[in-house]
Design a protein around this motif. Structure first.
Motif, mmCIF file in Angstrom:
data_model
loop_
_atom_site.group_PDB
_atom_site.id
_atom_site.type_symbol
_atom_site.label_atom_id
_atom_site.label_comp_id
_atom_site.label_asym_id
_atom_site.label_seq_id
_atom_site.Cartn_x
_atom_site.Cartn_y
_atom_site.Cartn_z
ATOM 1 N N LEU A 165 4.204 7.189 -4.358
ATOM 2 C CA LEU A 165 3.085 6.311 -4.684
ATOM 3 C C LEU A 165 1.953 7.066 -5.360
ATOM 4 O O LEU A 165 1.643 8.202 -5.005
ATOM 5 N N TRP A 167 -2.107 6.570 -6.080
ATOM 6 C CA TRP A 167 -3.275 5.797 -5.661
ATOM 7 C C TRP A 167 -4.432 6.054 -6.619
ATOM 8 O O TRP A 167 -4.663 7.197 -7.034
ATOM 9 N N CYS A 177 -2.594 0.801 -6.007
ATOM 10 C CA CYS A 177 -1.383 1.572 -5.730
ATOM 11 C C CYS A 177 -0.330 1.296 -6.799
ATOM 12 O O CYS A 177 -0.137 0.143 -7.221
ATOM 13 N N TRP A 189 0.808 -1.990 -10.947
ATOM 14 C CA TRP A 189 -0.237 -1.623 -10.006
ATOM 15 C C TRP A 189 -0.529 -2.803 -9.090
ATOM 16 O O TRP A 189 -0.575 -3.947 -9.530
#
Length: 284
Positions: A165, A167, A177, A189
């Motif tokens: 992932l 961020w 994310c 996203w």
């Protein structure tokens, strides 16, 4: 949710110790265990004994620096982002690093670089956060803005990878994310935290190996568990400008480095929280 103890003994670093400028905007650690600090007046490294400073006269494209990132697969290389774009530092030799402009004006038109994150899904590519949005760069096609609607017009303040992932934190206080799709295709996203977390604008991010996120804001530090719950908060007197999580080793327990206002604080995790003994470097 509970608050972290606010009376922890901490290690304090300031400009008197050799930090670059009145604020540290980015932190990272290289393959030799040296810590690197990016600030408004240049770059500094700390080897556990003393601080060394580097500025434009040492080859940097600008002294106004905001972002740092180590390149996966090339541990001797350090990416530095700031007012003029991105520089690449070669740390293989003893002494001052060799500096090469990687993405600078007039080729780079995205403005001040606020955050950098290597993108192993795109080879030697990069995610680049700016005040005007998020960019993706690779050596073959250059830099292109990310047009995902959840990030449209967002001021990207921090980027971090946790497992697969990616961020992204924003000045408006939202957390986004990105996850790759099956087969390596580019994913989209999402906004797992549509309501801004307490603490105002998100100003810094870092991740622990277990998926825990540490989120710096204008007035507090938040520890977010892998399941999305807020595990702990720590009220702070000034905005968090930089975060770095160091996993435990034989020499020390887990450490959390936090840039707060004009200081750099270090917490060490113990059995009952984050206590540590104070220790300061000296400038060289």
């Amino acid at each position: 949710m509970h608050d972290l103890p606010n009376d922890l003994p901490i290690r304090r670093f300031s400009r008197r110790d050799g930090l670059p400028g009145t604020q540290v905007h980015a932190l990272t650690c290289d393959h030799l265990g040296r810590f690197w600090f990016a600030g408004s007046s240049g770059l500094a490294s700390y080897d556990g004994v003393r601080v060394r400073r580097y500025q434009q006269r040492d080859g940097l494209s600008t002294h106004g620096l905001r972002a740092l990132a180590a390149r996966p697969g090339a541990p001797h290389e350090l990416l530095v982002g700031g007012d003029a774009g991105v520089d690449l530092l070669d740390l293989r030799e003893i002494g001052p690093p060799r500096v090469r402009p990687l993405l600078t004006t007039p080729t780079w038109t995205g403005g001040r670089v606020e955050a950098l994150l290597p993108d192993p899904d795109a080879g030697s590519g990069l995610w680049i956060g700016t005040a005007s949005g998020l960019y993706r760069w690779d050596p073959d096609s250059g830099a292109h803005p990310v047009t995902d609607p959840t990030l449209a017009g967002q001021h990207i303040t921090a980027l971090v990878r946790s497992g697969p992932l990616v961020w992204a934190a924003t000045q408006s206080g939202s957390l986004h994310c990105h996850a790759p799709r099956p087969g390596g295709a580019q994913g989209g996203w999402t906004e797992p935290c549509p309501a801004p977390l307490p603490g105002g604008a998100m100003t810094a991010l870092c991740a622990a190996p277990d998926g825990t996120l540490f989120i710096g804001g204008n007035s507090q530090l938040t520890e977010r568990a892998p399941d999305g719950t807020v595990r702990a908060t720590l009220p702070l007197p000034a905005p968090v400008t930089a975060l770095l999580f160091q996993p435990p080793s034989e020499a020390h327990p887990a450490e959390l480095w936090v840039g707060v206002g004009a200081q750099l604080l270090t917490f060490r995790r113990g059995a009952g929280g984050w206590p540590t003994a104070p220790r300061c470097p000296r400038a060289a």
